[in-house]
Design a protein around this motif. Sequence first.
Motif, PDB file in Angstrom:
ATOM      1  N   MET A  64       0.054  -1.129  -0.260  1.00  0.00           N
ATOM      2  CA  MET A  64       0.047   0.042   0.816  1.00  0.00           C
ATOM      3  C   MET A  64       0.410   1.197   0.000  1.00  0.00           C
ATOM      4  O   MET A  64       0.747   2.010  -0.594  1.00  0.00           O
ATOM      5  CB  MET A  64      -0.825  -0.094   1.145  1.00  0.00           C
ATOM      6  CG  MET A  64      -2.203  -1.462   0.757  1.00  0.00           C
ATOM      7  SD  MET A  64      -2.490  -1.296   2.758  1.00  0.00           S
ATOM      8  CE  MET A  64      -3.403   0.373   3.092  1.00  0.00           C
ATOM      9  N   TYR A  65       2.343   1.182   0.795  1.00  0.00           N
ATOM     10  CA  TYR A  65       2.683   2.519   0.719  1.00  0.00           C
ATOM     11  C   TYR A  65       3.754   3.105  -0.546  1.00  0.00           C
ATOM     12  O   TYR A  65       3.762   4.151  -0.842  1.00  0.00           O
ATOM     13  CB  TYR A  65       3.962   2.470   1.780  1.00  0.00           C
ATOM     14  CG  TYR A  65       5.142   2.945   2.097  1.00  0.00           C
ATOM     15  CD1 TYR A  65       4.641   4.298   2.966  1.00  0.00           C
ATOM     16  CD2 TYR A  65       5.887   3.416   1.058  1.00  0.00           C
ATOM     17  CE1 TYR A  65       5.845   5.087   2.928  1.00  0.00           C
ATOM     18  CE2 TYR A  65       6.978   4.254   0.952  1.00  0.00           C
ATOM     19  CZ  TYR A  65       7.039   5.341   2.097  1.00  0.00           C
ATOM     20  OH  TYR A  65       8.048   6.223   2.128  1.00  0.00           O
ATOM     21  N   ALA A  66       3.936   1.776  -0.736  1.00  0.00           N
ATOM     22  CA  ALA A  66       4.199   1.407  -2.470  1.00  0.00           C
ATOM     23  C   ALA A  66       3.335   2.437  -3.731  1.00  0.00           C
ATOM     24  O   ALA A  66       4.265   2.991  -4.537  1.00  0.00           O
ATOM     25  CB  ALA A  66       5.197   0.500  -2.577  1.00  0.00           C
ATOM     26  N   ARG A 123       1.519   7.589   1.772  1.00  0.00           N
ATOM     27  CA  ARG A 123       2.310   7.749   2.775  1.00  0.00           C
ATOM     28  C   ARG A 123       1.881   7.934   4.306  1.00  0.00           C
ATOM     29  O   ARG A 123       2.618   7.261   4.776  1.00  0.00           O
ATOM     30  CB  ARG A 123       3.370   8.574   1.826  1.00  0.00           C
ATOM     31  CG  ARG A 123       3.874   8.239  -0.106  1.00  0.00           C
ATOM     32  CD  ARG A 123       4.775   7.768   0.422  1.00  0.00           C
ATOM     33  NE  ARG A 123       5.475   7.713  -0.211  1.00  0.00           N
ATOM     34  CZ  ARG A 123       5.724   6.581  -2.022  1.00  0.00           C
ATOM     35  NH1 ARG A 123       4.502   5.731  -1.471  1.00  0.00           N
ATOM     36  NH2 ARG A 123       6.450   6.998  -2.929  1.00  0.00           N
ATOM     37  N   ARG A 124       1.238   7.580   4.137  1.00  0.00           N
ATOM     38  CA  ARG A 124       0.650   7.570   5.256  1.00  0.00           C
ATOM     39  C   ARG A 124       1.171   6.822   6.462  1.00  0.00           C
ATOM     40  O   ARG A 124       0.568   6.560   7.599  1.00  0.00           O
ATOM     41  CB  ARG A 124      -0.925   8.472   6.036  1.00  0.00           C
ATOM     42  CG  ARG A 124      -0.639  10.003   5.612  1.00  0.00           C
ATOM     43  CD  ARG A 124      -2.209  10.868   5.751  1.00  0.00           C
ATOM     44  NE  ARG A 124      -2.843  11.791   4.994  1.00  0.00           N
ATOM     45  CZ  ARG A 124      -4.724  12.125   5.271  1.00  0.00           C
ATOM     46  NH1 ARG A 124      -4.761  11.225   5.736  1.00  0.00           N
ATOM     47  NH2 ARG A 124      -4.273  13.452   4.641  1.00  0.00           N
ATOM     48  N   ALA A 125       1.937   6.147   5.717  1.00  0.00           N
ATOM     49  CA  ALA A 125       1.727   4.318   6.642  1.00  0.00           C
ATOM     50  C   ALA A 125       2.552   4.534   7.192  1.00  0.00           C
ATOM     51  O   ALA A 125       3.365   2.947   7.128  1.00  0.00           O
ATOM     52  CB  ALA A 125       0.975   3.164   5.683  1.00  0.00           C
ATOM     53  N   ALA A 126       3.475   5.641   6.510  1.00  0.00           N
ATOM     54  CA  ALA A 126       5.436   5.635   6.652  1.00  0.00           C
ATOM     55  C   ALA A 126       6.272   4.807   7.768  1.00  0.00           C
ATOM     56  O   ALA A 126       6.633   3.810   8.099  1.00  0.00           O
ATOM     57  CB  ALA A 126       5.813   6.654   6.655  1.00  0.00           C
ATOM     58  N   PRO A 127       5.245   5.652   8.953  1.00  0.00           N
ATOM     59  CA  PRO A 127       5.799   4.841  10.256  1.00  0.00           C
ATOM     60  C   PRO A 127       5.460   3.704  10.769  1.00  0.00           C
ATOM     61  O   PRO A 127       6.501   3.442  11.214  1.00  0.00           O
ATOM     62  CB  PRO A 127       4.826   5.603  11.587  1.00  0.00           C
ATOM     63  CG  PRO A 127       4.576   7.051  10.765  1.00  0.00           C
ATOM     64  CD  PRO A 127       4.404   6.476   9.079  1.00  0.00           C
ATOM     65  N   ILE A 134      12.122  -2.305   0.115  1.00  0.00           N
ATOM     66  CA  ILE A 134      11.499  -2.532  -0.944  1.00  0.00           C
ATOM     67  C   ILE A 134      10.582  -1.093  -1.141  1.00  0.00           C
ATOM     68  O   ILE A 134      10.332  -0.860  -2.323  1.00  0.00           O
ATOM     69  CB  ILE A 134      10.810  -3.761  -1.861  1.00  0.00           C
ATOM     70  CG1 ILE A 134      12.166  -4.844  -1.496  1.00  0.00           C
ATOM     71  CG2 ILE A 134      10.481  -3.945  -2.588  1.00  0.00           C
ATOM     72  CD1 ILE A 134      11.747  -6.297  -1.436  1.00  0.00           C
ATOM     73  N   ALA A 135       9.272  -0.939  -0.411  1.00  0.00           N
ATOM     74  CA  ALA A 135       8.671  -0.706  -0.773  1.00  0.00           C
ATOM     75  C   ALA A 135       8.865   1.535  -0.766  1.00  0.00           C
ATOM     76  O   ALA A 135       8.538   2.056  -1.455  1.00  0.00           O
ATOM     77  CB  ALA A 135       7.530  -0.859   0.761  1.00  0.00           C
TER      78      ALA A 135
END
Length: 339
Positions: A275-277, A281-285, A334-335
């Motif tokens: 999902m991040y890839a 981007r809000r899943a970054a943490p 990778i993401a």
Amino acid sequence: MTETMQYNQAGHVNRQSDTFHTGRGSAAHHGGIGPAARIASWRWKPRVAHIQNAAAADVGRGSETMMTFARGDLFHAARWLKSGGHKAMVVTGFYIPQAERPAAESDGPAGAVELCEALRAIGSDAWLVSDEPCEPVIRAGASSRLPEDHVAIAPADAQHFERWIDAMRGLVNHHGIDTVIYIERVGPARDGNPRNMRGFDIDRWTAPLSRLTGLGLHVIGIGDGGNEIGMGRLDSIVIEDVVEHGERIACTVPADELIVSGTSNWGGHALVCAMYAMGCRRAAPLLDVAWHRSVLADVARAGGLDGVTMRNTPTVDGLSEERYYRQIRMMSDIARGRR
């Protein structure tokens, strides 16, 4: 996904009369996005495939082989979730009754909490679901990470479970929940009973949460050993051929997408990384290893067990911390485009 199901007296699936209809190929399967957006989304496929390969790294249970029969499902599951607005129940909890101090295992809860946090971070919503035997470990993982009213615990006895499933139907309708994600949640085998990797029948300690697939939701399954809900997406001969006791433990409940991984927590992280890839981007943490260490520490403090050693340690499936977190870090890199 819709299905016609019958259940035995224990509340588990009677496989001889099941008919399942998945949403694959339907408009619903595409996550509500139009043709142009679907075509554009394929630019992410190579990176997501790389994440899927990393998640499936074999730790001795044939995950790499099983994954080849569900290749591409990580991409489809991530595309479904990233489109936004999809509210999900995330179901986990695998109880180990043979341990000196029985409790839920550490594989599953961490990945489930991660998925709930990811969905909430991108503007969707998620409820963490388990059952009473696993409750202490599940609540510990969710503590300070999810609102209390977003943790649903199913009762162990059949009479109260019927009322609970009715309440969950009401929750689905009230909040517009359209997805259920199972991660390391044991499901019924051919005989209708759930079995662990040792072939032991754990029906007594397992609420029939596979029945949530009967609510007409999109179903995503995440597992590592063949006995988890969603593994019915694979031909049973695949599990029988590569997994010890496969003919006895293989779960018969299918999913719209199945993510097979070396550990189920890796599968949950793979879905978040995908999902991040794809732009979430809000899943970054959640890509930070420190977050994962923190959750596993909380799970262990609540009595969570390593599913292989059956010891109360902040480890997963008998793997060293170095080995376990190496794969977490690899998928995150990778993401982020670092590999």
